[in-house]
Scaffold this motif. Structure first.
Motif, mmCIF file in Angstrom:
data_model
loop_
_atom_site.group_PDB
_atom_site.id
_atom_site.type_symbol
_atom_site.label_atom_id
_atom_site.label_comp_id
_atom_site.label_asym_id
_atom_site.label_seq_id
_atom_site.Cartn_x
_atom_site.Cartn_y
_atom_site.Cartn_z
ATOM 1 N N VAL A 1 27.076 28.700 17.946
ATOM 2 C CA VAL A 1 27.669 28.839 16.610
ATOM 3 C C VAL A 1 28.350 27.541 16.199
ATOM 4 O O VAL A 1 28.201 27.077 15.064
ATOM 5 C CB VAL A 1 28.679 30.007 16.580
ATOM 6 N N PHE A 2 29.082 26.948 17.124
ATOM 7 C CA PHE A 2 29.770 25.694 16.812
ATOM 8 C C PHE A 2 28.777 24.577 16.497
ATOM 9 O O PHE A 2 29.026 23.739 15.632
ATOM 10 C CB PHE A 2 30.673 25.287 17.983
ATOM 11 N N ALA B 1 25.886 25.009 15.124
ATOM 12 C CA ALA B 1 25.268 25.304 13.825
ATOM 13 C C ALA B 1 26.282 25.362 12.694
ATOM 14 O O ALA B 1 25.900 25.576 11.536
ATOM 15 C CB ALA B 1 24.522 26.645 13.898
ATOM 16 N N LEU B 2 27.576 25.167 13.003
ATOM 17 C CA LEU B 2 28.609 25.316 11.983
ATOM 18 C C LEU B 2 28.438 24.380 10.783
ATOM 19 O O LEU B 2 28.609 24.820 9.640
ATOM 20 C CB LEU B 2 29.990 25.117 12.612
ATOM 21 N N PRO B 3 28.075 23.102 10.971
ATOM 22 C CA PRO B 3 27.857 22.244 9.784
ATOM 23 C C PRO B 3 26.776 22.787 8.854
ATOM 24 O O PRO B 3 26.934 22.745 7.629
ATOM 25 C CB PRO B 3 27.443 20.899 10.395
ATOM 26 N N GLU B 4 25.700 23.324 9.438
ATOM 27 C CA GLU B 4 24.638 23.900 8.610
ATOM 28 C C GLU B 4 25.127 25.150 7.898
ATOM 29 O O GLU B 4 24.780 25.398 6.738
ATOM 30 C CB GLU B 4 23.423 24.221 9.478
ATOM 31 N N MET B 5 25.957 25.941 8.564
ATOM 32 C CA MET B 5 26.509 27.138 7.932
ATOM 33 C C MET B 5 27.460 26.771 6.802
ATOM 34 O O MET B 5 27.500 27.441 5.762
ATOM 35 C CB MET B 5 27.219 28.004 8.976
ATOM 36 N N VAL C 1 31.185 34.841 12.385
ATOM 37 C CA VAL C 1 31.627 33.589 11.761
ATOM 38 C C VAL C 1 31.238 33.569 10.285
ATOM 39 O O VAL C 1 32.016 33.128 9.436
ATOM 40 C CB VAL C 1 31.025 32.376 12.505
ATOM 41 N N ALA C 2 30.038 34.057 9.947
ATOM 42 C CA ALA C 2 29.617 34.112 8.544
ATOM 43 C C ALA C 2 30.545 35.014 7.736
ATOM 44 O O ALA C 2 30.911 34.689 6.597
ATOM 45 C CB ALA C 2 28.173 34.612 8.443
ATOM 46 N N TYR D 1 19.484 34.657 19.058
ATOM 47 C CA TYR D 1 19.788 36.056 19.356
ATOM 48 C C TYR D 1 21.287 36.298 19.590
ATOM 49 O O TYR D 1 21.661 37.252 20.259
ATOM 50 C CB TYR D 1 18.990 36.549 20.576
ATOM 51 N N ARG D 2 22.111 35.431 19.020
ATOM 52 C CA ARG D 2 23.560 35.633 19.133
ATOM 53 C C ARG D 2 24.056 36.290 17.847
ATOM 54 O O ARG D 2 24.791 35.710 17.050
ATOM 55 C CB ARG D 2 24.289 34.305 19.386
#
Length: 220
Positions: A10-11, A13-17, A194-195, A186-187
């Protein structure tokens, strides 16, 4: 319970989120601005004595308020597509939310227009103001003051409605990015938690900002 939480994906991918969150906010603001302009027109048409304009406005309002927003987006993306009118997922989502916003806000604005005393309108006209000047300087400011908090709620609803973009294949908004990362890792719990926090922060920031703006504009 054997589930092991893993937050590292998640961390990463956080910039993309966060970029997806900006796209979400862009869609919501665009749909709100256009929807607000259309809602003013619909409210005035509904209040007019013209049966044609009033009837067309009533059809729009009834369709927007009494059918699911999901169906409205489906009709724009898949329904128009079956008729040979192709729209991309981004446009379909913006148009769908705009259609919904306009319908709900039109009824809110109609009540706001009714809150403006007729005596003020007659006074403005007696001072030589034309119909457009009276509407712009006298009626609209007072109407917007009366419905400001309802507009804030509608904006929050618009932000949350952007999540429906996944049903028409939108992958650039917050929900779309989250779903893509979920498929890859799959997380599910971690990414959607987070979303959800990001959606909450966006909505809460806008609500607080709107309250500060209302205090600044309407304190007198």
């Amino acid at each position: 319970m054997s589930y092991t939480f893993q937050w590292r994906p998640v961390f990463r991918a956080l910039p993309e989120m966060l970029w997806g969150a900006l796209v979400t906010l862009e869609i919501a603001i665009l749909a709100m601005v256009i929807g607000t302009a259309l809602a003013v027109v619909l409210a005035l048409a509904k209040r007019s004595g013209n049966k044609t304009f009033s009837g067309l406005a009533a059809i729009w309002i009834e369709a927007a308020r009494n059918t699911p927003a999901l169906f409205q987006i489906y009709m724009i993306y898949f329904g128009l597509g079956s008729l040979g009118i192709r729209v991309d997922s981004y446009t379909a989502l913006v148009v769908g939310i705009t259609f919904n916003n306009a319908g709900y806000l039109a009824e809110t604005f109609r009540g706001g227009f009714s809150a403006v005393p007729e005596t003020q309108i007659r006074a403005a006209r007696s001072l030589g103001m034309g119909a457009v000047q009276t509407m712009w300087h006298i009626v609209l400011p007072q109407m917007l003051r009366a419905v400001f908090h309802a507009m804030t709620n509608q904006m929050v609803w618009s932000i949350l409605m952007t999540s429906l973009g996944t049903i028409v294949g939108l992958t650039s908004d917050l929900t779309g990015v989250t779903q893509q990362q979920n498929v890859l890792t799959y997380r599910t719990f971690e990414f959607f938690m987070v979303a959800a926090v990001l959606y909450y922060l966006i909505s809460k920031t806008f609500t607080v900002g709107a309250r500060l703006l209302a205090w600044r504009l309407f304190r007198y």
